[in-house]
Design a protein around this motif. Structure first.
Motif, PDB file in Angstrom:
ATOM      1  N   VAL A 152       0.857  -1.185   0.000  1.00 45.23           N
ATOM      2  CA  VAL A 152       0.000   0.000   0.000  1.00 45.23           C
ATOM      3  C   VAL A 152       0.895   1.237   0.000  1.00 45.23           C
ATOM      4  O   VAL A 152       2.110   1.144   0.169  1.00 45.23           O
ATOM      5  N   ASN A 153       0.266   2.394  -0.192  1.00 42.73           N
ATOM      6  CA  ASN A 153       1.022   3.648  -0.231  1.00 42.73           C
ATOM      7  C   ASN A 153       0.280   4.716   0.570  1.00 42.73           C
ATOM      8  O   ASN A 153      -0.721   5.270   0.112  1.00 42.73           O
ATOM      9  N   ALA A 154       0.776   4.983   1.771  1.00 47.75           N
ATOM     10  CA  ALA A 154       0.092   5.889   2.690  1.00 47.75           C
ATOM     11  C   ALA A 154       0.143   7.344   2.264  1.00 47.75           C
ATOM     12  O   ALA A 154      -0.618   8.172   2.791  1.00 47.75           O
ATOM     13  N   ASN A 157      -3.106   9.091   1.555  1.00 46.86           N
ATOM     14  CA  ASN A 157      -3.899   9.505   2.722  1.00 46.86           C
ATOM     15  C   ASN A 157      -5.402   9.298   2.528  1.00 46.86           C
ATOM     16  O   ASN A 157      -6.215  10.143   2.911  1.00 46.86           O
ATOM     17  N   LYS A 160      -6.809   5.086   5.598  1.00 47.23           N
ATOM     18  CA  LYS A 160      -5.953   5.099   6.786  1.00 47.23           C
ATOM     19  C   LYS A 160      -5.951   3.771   7.539  1.00 47.23           C
ATOM     20  O   LYS A 160      -4.954   3.418   8.163  1.00 47.23           O
ATOM     21  N   TYR A 163      -3.257   1.555   6.125  1.00 45.97           N
ATOM     22  CA  TYR A 163      -1.871   2.018   6.186  1.00 45.97           C
ATOM     23  C   TYR A 163      -1.233   1.663   7.530  1.00 45.97           C
ATOM     24  O   TYR A 163      -1.909   1.412   8.519  1.00 45.97           O
ATOM     25  N   ASP A 166       2.293  -2.629   7.497  1.00 44.74           N
ATOM     26  CA  ASP A 166       3.151  -3.362   6.565  1.00 44.74           C
ATOM     27  C   ASP A 166       3.662  -4.674   7.142  1.00 44.74           C
ATOM     28  O   ASP A 166       3.855  -5.646   6.409  1.00 44.74           O
ATOM     29  N   HIS A 199       6.847   0.881  -0.920  1.00 44.15           N
ATOM     30  CA  HIS A 199       5.437   1.249  -0.984  1.00 44.15           C
ATOM     31  C   HIS A 199       4.881   0.864  -2.352  1.00 44.15           C
ATOM     32  O   HIS A 199       5.645   0.636  -3.297  1.00 44.15           O
ATOM     33  N   GLY A 208      -3.496   4.696  -3.390  1.00 41.95           N
ATOM     34  CA  GLY A 208      -2.606   4.016  -2.464  1.00 41.95           C
ATOM     35  C   GLY A 208      -3.022   2.610  -2.107  1.00 41.95           C
ATOM     36  O   GLY A 208      -2.331   1.922  -1.353  1.00 41.95           O
TER      37      GLY A 208
END
Length: 230
Positions: A152-154, A157, A160, A163, A166, A199, A208
């Motif tokens: 995922v890629n926080a 935003n 949430k 995120y 990991d 990410h 994300g």
């Protein structure tokens, strides 16, 4: 002396109360009964869809649901069985309909929503094993392909709850790779979607978590070059 003892008792009682509250705060609640709002409606549509032993089923959540697999792979027999928001318990609940069709292949990607809902890793893994066992028991000729979870890629935003977890993704992926011993083909998607910071590559996602067409193209290429569709 009696007053002093009373103060000690009150003090110890306060410590016990605080300790109890702290312990309760460490208990993370999770719910196996959660189903997305349109779950029943979508499952009903899946059941109405004609089935064939030539079917290639893609089973999972919104990441699976987010593309037309038949068109993407140029495979008319590809069936999308992804439901946005689904968890492993939801897949287990609707799995029999997939098994009854006795498809030639099943590609599975599920678990990131379980992680977001704080379902314990050990429970998710047990559900993976149960999914495999049930397919094996009900449709012995079906080939099972299990995908590792995507990163995922926080920085987006937007999701949430997904995120900052990991370590759960990494642990589950390490366990998924071990499922190879159960006569299951593992497709290790995870490393192919990573950027230099571990990410999900920003150019492959819109938020994300979910993939854009470029992301599905990476997935498609892996499937085709790996010979998984033959």
């Amino acid at each position: 002396m009696k007053t002093f003892i009373n103060r000690i008792v009150v003090f110890l009682s306060l410590i016990l109360v605080l300790a109890s509250g702290y312990a309760n705060a460490q208990v993370v609640k999770w719910d196996s009964t959660y189903r997305p709002n349109k779950y029943a409606e979508i499952v009903a549509k899946f059941k109405e869809d004609p089935k064939s032993k030539k079917d290639i089923v893609f089973l999972g959540n919104s990441i699976t649901a987010g593309t037309d697999w038949a068109k993407l792979l140029n495979l008319p027999q590809a069936k999308n069985r992804g439901i946005s928001g689904d968890i492993t318990f939801g897949v287990l609940e609707r799995l029999q309909d997939v098994i009854d069709g006795k498809p030639s292949k099943i590609f599975i990607l599920i678990g990131i929503n379980d992680v977001s809902r704080n379902i314990p890793d050990s429970v998710i893994l047990h559900n993976y094993q149960t999914i495999i066992q049930r397919i094996r028991a009900g449709s012995k000729r079906t080939k099972i392909y299990f995908n590792t979870l995507l990163p995922v890629n926080a920085s987006f935003n937007k999701f949430k709850n997904h995120y900052g977890k990991d370590e759960h993704i990494l642990w589950l992926n390490s366990e998924i790779r071990k499922l190879q011993a159960k006569n299951v083909t593992i497709i290790d998607l995870y490393p192919h979607f990573l950027d230099q910071d571990n990410h999900l590559k920003a150019e492959l996602t819109k938020d994300g978590l979910h993939l854009i067409p470029a992301g599905y193209q990476v997935w498609s290429t892996l499937l085709q070059n790996g010979g998984y569709l033959k």
